[in-house]
Design a protein around this motif. Structure first.
Motif, mmCIF file in Angstrom:
data_model
loop_
_atom_site.group_PDB
_atom_site.id
_atom_site.type_symbol
_atom_site.label_atom_id
_atom_site.label_comp_id
_atom_site.label_asym_id
_atom_site.label_seq_id
_atom_site.Cartn_x
_atom_site.Cartn_y
_atom_site.Cartn_z
ATOM 1 N N GLY A 126 1.004 -1.147 0.010
ATOM 2 C CA GLY A 126 -0.091 -0.226 -0.044
ATOM 3 C C GLY A 126 0.823 1.452 -0.004
ATOM 4 N N PRO A 127 0.148 2.291 -0.117
ATOM 5 C CA PRO A 127 1.061 3.689 -0.065
ATOM 6 C C PRO A 127 1.881 3.908 1.242
ATOM 7 C CG PRO A 127 -1.300 4.280 -0.735
ATOM 8 C CD PRO A 127 -1.222 2.718 -0.160
ATOM 9 N N LEU A 128 1.420 3.594 2.464
ATOM 10 C CA LEU A 128 2.073 3.453 3.487
ATOM 11 C C LEU A 128 3.434 2.822 3.601
ATOM 12 C CD1 LEU A 128 2.374 5.335 6.347
ATOM 13 C CD2 LEU A 128 0.956 3.309 7.353
ATOM 14 N N THR A 129 3.215 1.409 3.146
ATOM 15 C CA THR A 129 4.271 0.575 2.878
ATOM 16 C C THR A 129 5.395 0.904 1.873
ATOM 17 O OG1 THR A 129 2.866 -1.465 3.315
ATOM 18 C CG2 THR A 129 4.949 -1.925 2.684
ATOM 19 N N ARG A 130 4.957 1.508 0.962
ATOM 20 C CA ARG A 130 6.021 2.025 -0.035
ATOM 21 C C ARG A 130 6.589 3.224 0.334
ATOM 22 N NH1 ARG A 130 1.734 0.677 -3.786
ATOM 23 N NH2 ARG A 130 0.799 2.739 -3.675
ATOM 24 N N VAL A 131 5.894 3.959 1.294
ATOM 25 C CA VAL A 131 6.371 5.449 1.766
ATOM 26 C C VAL A 131 7.462 4.918 2.880
ATOM 27 C CG1 VAL A 131 6.170 7.496 3.115
ATOM 28 C CG2 VAL A 131 4.899 6.820 1.163
ATOM 29 N N ALA A 132 7.439 3.964 3.593
ATOM 30 C CA ALA A 132 8.088 3.401 4.686
ATOM 31 C C ALA A 132 9.435 2.778 3.968
ATOM 32 C CB ALA A 132 7.488 2.367 5.528
ATOM 33 N N LYS A 133 9.223 2.113 3.113
ATOM 34 C CA LYS A 133 10.585 1.641 2.411
ATOM 35 C C LYS A 133 11.457 2.956 1.797
ATOM 36 C CE LYS A 133 12.136 -1.492 -1.241
ATOM 37 N NZ LYS A 133 13.104 -0.511 -1.871
ATOM 38 N N LEU A 134 10.436 3.730 1.348
ATOM 39 C CA LEU A 134 11.520 4.986 0.847
ATOM 40 C C LEU A 134 11.934 5.757 1.769
ATOM 41 C CD1 LEU A 134 11.736 6.336 -2.156
ATOM 42 C CD2 LEU A 134 9.614 8.056 -1.493
ATOM 43 N N VAL A 135 11.146 5.804 3.051
ATOM 44 C CA VAL A 135 12.030 6.758 4.182
ATOM 45 C C VAL A 135 13.250 6.018 4.588
ATOM 46 C CG1 VAL A 135 11.677 7.594 6.475
ATOM 47 C CG2 VAL A 135 9.912 7.840 4.762
ATOM 48 N N ASP A 136 13.223 4.588 4.657
ATOM 49 C CA ASP A 136 14.234 3.652 5.120
ATOM 50 C C ASP A 136 15.590 4.034 4.295
ATOM 51 O OD1 ASP A 136 12.806 2.964 7.181
ATOM 52 O OD2 ASP A 136 12.369 0.835 6.111
ATOM 53 N N ASP A 137 15.268 3.813 3.118
ATOM 54 C CA ASP A 137 16.377 4.238 2.015
ATOM 55 C C ASP A 137 16.952 5.390 2.089
ATOM 56 O OD1 ASP A 137 15.805 1.627 0.960
ATOM 57 O OD2 ASP A 137 14.589 2.247 -0.901
ATOM 58 N N TYR A 138 15.913 6.546 2.435
ATOM 59 C CA TYR A 138 16.387 7.932 2.742
ATOM 60 C C TYR A 138 17.329 7.949 3.876
ATOM 61 C CZ TYR A 138 16.372 13.144 3.437
ATOM 62 O OH TYR A 138 16.527 14.318 3.701
ATOM 63 N N LEU A 139 16.930 7.354 4.775
ATOM 64 C CA LEU A 139 17.962 7.426 5.994
ATOM 65 C C LEU A 139 19.128 6.773 5.852
ATOM 66 C CD1 LEU A 139 15.308 6.644 8.806
ATOM 67 C CD2 LEU A 139 16.317 8.579 8.583
ATOM 68 N N LEU A 144 16.583 10.483 14.646
ATOM 69 C CA LEU A 144 15.594 9.664 15.524
ATOM 70 C C LEU A 144 14.129 10.010 15.035
ATOM 71 C CD1 LEU A 144 14.806 7.516 17.660
ATOM 72 C CD2 LEU A 144 15.092 9.519 19.368
ATOM 73 N N SER A 145 13.750 11.559 14.908
ATOM 74 C CA SER A 145 12.528 11.995 14.692
ATOM 75 C C SER A 145 12.168 11.524 12.994
ATOM 76 C CB SER A 145 12.750 13.537 14.642
ATOM 77 O OG SER A 145 13.643 13.950 13.520
ATOM 78 N N LEU A 146 13.429 11.292 12.298
ATOM 79 C CA LEU A 146 12.658 11.035 10.954
ATOM 80 C C LEU A 146 12.729 9.495 10.923
ATOM 81 C CD1 LEU A 146 15.535 12.533 8.605
ATOM 82 C CD2 LEU A 146 13.090 13.129 8.672
ATOM 83 N N ALA A 147 12.977 8.723 11.607
ATOM 84 C CA ALA A 147 13.061 7.178 11.885
ATOM 85 C C ALA A 147 11.500 6.931 12.545
ATOM 86 C CB ALA A 147 14.018 6.689 12.674
ATOM 87 N N GLU A 148 11.071 7.991 13.421
ATOM 88 C CA GLU A 148 9.872 7.735 14.141
ATOM 89 C C GLU A 148 8.876 8.634 13.406
ATOM 90 O OE1 GLU A 148 10.703 9.023 18.061
ATOM 91 O OE2 GLU A 148 11.397 6.913 18.863
ATOM 92 N N ALA A 149 8.936 9.080 12.117
ATOM 93 C CA ALA A 149 8.007 9.935 11.452
ATOM 94 C C ALA A 149 6.755 9.254 11.144
ATOM 95 C CB ALA A 149 8.455 10.776 10.419
ATOM 96 N N LEU A 150 7.125 7.849 10.728
ATOM 97 C CA LEU A 150 5.895 6.965 10.330
ATOM 98 C C LEU A 150 5.411 6.126 11.690
ATOM 99 C CD1 LEU A 150 7.188 6.032 6.742
ATOM 100 C CD2 LEU A 150 5.254 7.778 7.177
ATOM 101 N N PRO A 151 4.166 5.526 11.543
ATOM 102 C CA PRO A 151 3.686 4.895 12.305
ATOM 103 C C PRO A 151 4.316 3.423 12.537
ATOM 104 C CG PRO A 151 2.069 5.075 10.854
ATOM 105 C CD PRO A 151 2.829 6.177 10.571
ATOM 106 N N LEU A 164 15.323 -0.288 8.298
ATOM 107 C CA LEU A 164 15.520 0.681 9.382
ATOM 108 C C LEU A 164 16.620 0.234 10.094
ATOM 109 C CD1 LEU A 164 14.407 3.254 10.450
ATOM 110 C CD2 LEU A 164 13.150 1.847 11.949
ATOM 111 N N TYR A 165 16.999 -1.079 10.445
ATOM 112 C CA TYR A 165 18.376 -1.507 11.062
ATOM 113 C C TYR A 165 19.501 -1.059 10.117
ATOM 114 C CZ TYR A 165 21.812 -4.686 12.402
ATOM 115 O OH TYR A 165 23.048 -4.960 12.832
ATOM 116 N N ARG A 166 19.355 -1.535 8.784
ATOM 117 C CA ARG A 166 20.540 -0.922 8.013
ATOM 118 C C ARG A 166 20.813 0.337 8.097
ATOM 119 N NH1 ARG A 166 20.030 0.727 2.783
ATOM 120 N NH2 ARG A 166 21.990 0.742 1.600
ATOM 121 N N ALA A 167 19.647 1.176 8.232
ATOM 122 C CA ALA A 167 20.243 2.738 8.248
ATOM 123 C C ALA A 167 20.741 3.221 9.666
ATOM 124 C CB ALA A 167 18.929 3.393 8.155
ATOM 125 N N LEU A 168 20.398 2.481 10.745
ATOM 126 C CA LEU A 168 20.966 2.729 11.696
ATOM 127 C C LEU A 168 22.026 2.177 12.196
ATOM 128 C CD1 LEU A 168 20.579 3.612 14.858
ATOM 129 C CD2 LEU A 168 19.600 1.337 15.318
#
Length: 635
Positions: free
Chosen positions: A394-407, A422-429, A439-443
């Protein structure tokens, strides 16, 4: 259009610097001043056509001067327009064209050249030419609008602009084949200038492309106000959003520097060259006007174009309202964006980070606002497709993957603060991610690039990761990751054990179901096999049994490997015990040698080997009788 006038030698005019003289053989009795230019004319031709000059001369009759002087301030079109009107008054053959219709129409209205002061006066001829010629042709409407730009206010007052804009909107929203123009055999019916030929006659009509964007290039030659008027009129007449957005994007790429590599070629199918492009003095005004013309519908305007507009807005320091609207447009369709678009460089001198992370956080906020209804209606659990057994994209899942790649891309920036990451990582539910591997890879990249972080800061960053949502590979990597705090590693190991236990329990459960199914299949070979719980068909049991066999083989291999490891551990333990006993024997020998007064010397090979027989060591420790002297030595 060339109106026929009475023959006169008034067409023999002379120019002397800024003075315009009419050489008719009669002395001039009136001087008209337009801006810095003077026209030496005669009263009678002007009074017979121009109502305004007649009124001005009535006011000057009491002066008693032989030559009257009249000033015309703010004359529309300047001296050239007045010269055209003066020639018309003297009966000189003049020609109305689409390039001068706007200026001539405004000049005729200013001079009040109506039918009240003469039949077939200039204003009536201009109005007729506008309706019968200009408004019937797409190309003529475009050029007429361009001619109105120097006198735009007056042209608006006379509704010239409105009529041309309405005509353009109607023609753009209508199928070109409905205009009755010849649409077939364009290759043989074109004149060298690109116009359509009908029975060898130049019709003046332009060749129309079958594509819906045939008019984009033509409109791009208009100034920003006129272009804006045409697009809004088309919007009111219900033009397709795709066509409207295409025209706006074409215009933006043509005049906004850096937005596109487009260098001035024509759009396919366009054969009209309408002069030079309009000069845009203020890029901010152009940018804000284009942004307001873009349709607010998801997918109509590409995200790459919106990101380009936002970058130019930051470079030009456009108004904050314009930048906010662009960010909202991007957030509205964030799931359609790409990673390279999100990596907006930081153009501010106050922030030291390489990329504008604040802008990214605002875009995510706008996405959540627009997608609020779907998010609130969604279960906190991860959506799983019952057919394929994987989380739905869904849109939320695709955006979450996009945010992880951005981080992961911004994590190597040493100036990125832990609080911002931390604020960017916690921006999505939390339920937007089915797995936290991205998210672990970005961290991990962030911790590797910031080795000076304290343990408390590391633990605070690691709280965004749920150990239960890490895959087996991610758990294996995290268990060996020295950059993670010890408490996090223990949690990862604990949940890894739980996952292994669950997997093994599932394997045994499948094996038991397979055995029961096989028994039922043998007892009932002609019918379907039904178990308590989900309905399982006989055709699927072969796959289950085969997988069960593979699992058993793998488990046997694991048991044998564990047995080998235990045997190796036992051997190592025995060798360690032998080495301890050997060290004890060496210490006792050294004590005995000291008591009897002999010198004990050990060879390095004996110490390193550790496997020499104790009997050989004792023999080497026994003193030998020398022929010359008495001494003890141990070799």
């Amino acid at each position: 259009m060339a109106p026929t006038k009475r023959s006169s030698n008034a067409d023999a005019s002379l120019r002397n610097g800024q003075a315009w003289l009419c050489s008719t053989g009669l002395p001039c009795d009136i001087i008209i001043e337009v801006e810095e230019k003077s026209f030496h004319l005669h009263k009678f031709p002007l009074l017979s056509k121009c109502g305004k000059i007649a009124k001005l001369l009535e006011d000057c009759e009491g002066d008693g001067k032989h030559i009257s002087c009249v000033k015309l301030p703010d004359f529309p079109g300047g001296p050239d327009a007045f010269e055209f009107a003066a020639k018309f008054c003297y009966g000189v053959r003049v020609e109305l064209t689409v390039s001068n219709i706007g200026i001539v129409h405004c000049a005729a209205d200013y001079l009040e050249m109506t039918d009240e002061y003469g039949e077939e006066n200039l204003q009536a001829k201009a109005e007729t030419f506008l309706h019968k010629v200009v408004l019937q042709s797409w190309k003529d409407c475009i050029q007429a609008l361009q001619s109105c730009e120097p006198v735009l206010a007056k042209a608006e007052e006379l509704q010239i602009v409105k009529k041309c804009v309405n005509a353009l909107a109607v023609m753009a929203c209508t199928d070109p084949s409905l205009f009755g123009w010849p649409m077939m055999m364009y290759g043989s019916l074109q004149s060298p200038g690109g116009s359509i030929l009908w029975n060898g006659i130049n019709t003046g009509a332009r060749v129309r492309s079958s594509h819906s964007d045939w008019w984009h290039e033509d409109l791009s030659n208009l100034s920003v106000p006129l272009f804006e008027r045409v697009i809004k009129e088309m919007e009111g007449r219900g033009i397709r959003l795709e066509n409207r957005a295409g025209a706006v994007i074409y215009y933006a790429k043509k005049y906004l520097p850096g937005l596109s590599r487009w260098q001035g070629g024509n759009v396919r199918g366009s054969v009209v060259h309408l002069g030079t492009a309009p000069a845009v003095a203020n890029q901010k005004v152009l940018l804000e006007a284009i942004e307001c013309l873009l349709p607010m519908k998801k997918g109509i305007t590409s995200s790459r174009f919106l990101f380009g507009m936002l970058r130019i807005a930051m470079i030009l320091n456009a108004s904050q309202a314009c930048k906010d609207r662009l960010e909202k447009r991007i957030g509205f369709q964030l799931e359609l964006a790409t990673l390279d678009g999100l990596l907006i460089p930081n153009y501010s001198d106050k922030i030291e980070t390489l990329y504008d992370t604040d802008c990214m956080q605002r875009i995510i906020h706008y996405f959540l606002l627009f997608d609020k209804e779907s998010i609130s209606a969604r279960s906190p659990q991860v959506e799983v497709d019952p057919v394929v057994g994987s989380p739905s994209q869904g849109p939320l899942t695709r955006v979450a993957k996009l945010v992880d790649d951005y981080l992961a891309e911004v994590a190597p920036d040493v100036n990125l603060k832990p609080a911002k990451f931390l604020s960017l990582a916690e921006a999505l539910p939390a339920f937007s991610r089915s797995l936290d591997d991205g998210l672990y890879r970005a961290l991990d990249i962030y911790l590797k690039s910031h080795p000076w972080l304290s343990d408390s800061e590391k633990e605070q960053l690691c709280r965004v990761i749920s150990c239960q949502k890490l895959s087996i590979d991610a758990c294996t990597h995290a268990a060996q990751n020295e950059r993670l705090p010890l408490r996090i590693v223990v949690q990862v190991l604990f949940f890894e054990q739980l996952q292994l236990r669950s997997a093994i329990a599932g394997c045994f459960h499948v094996a038991e179901n397979g055995n029961v199914a096989a028994t039922l299949a043998r007892s009932n070979p002609g019918g379907d096999v039904t178990l308590t719980g989900p309905v399982l068909h006989r055709d699927g049991w072969a796959t289950v049994v085969r997988e069960n066999k593979h699992l058993k083989v793998n488990m046997d291999k694991m048991r044998s490997r564990v047995g080998e490891l235990e045997h190796e551990c036992t051997s190592i333990r025995q060798d360690i015990e032998k080495l301890g006993k050997l060290k004890g024997a060496f210490s006792s020998l050294s004590i005995v040698s000291k008591k009897i007064g002999c010198k004990l010397r050990l060879r390095p090979s004996v110490v390193e080997n550790g496997n020499i027989n104790r009997r050989q060591q004792l023999e080497q420790a026994t003193p030998r009788q020398s022929k010359h002297r008495r001494s003890f030595s141990l070799f």
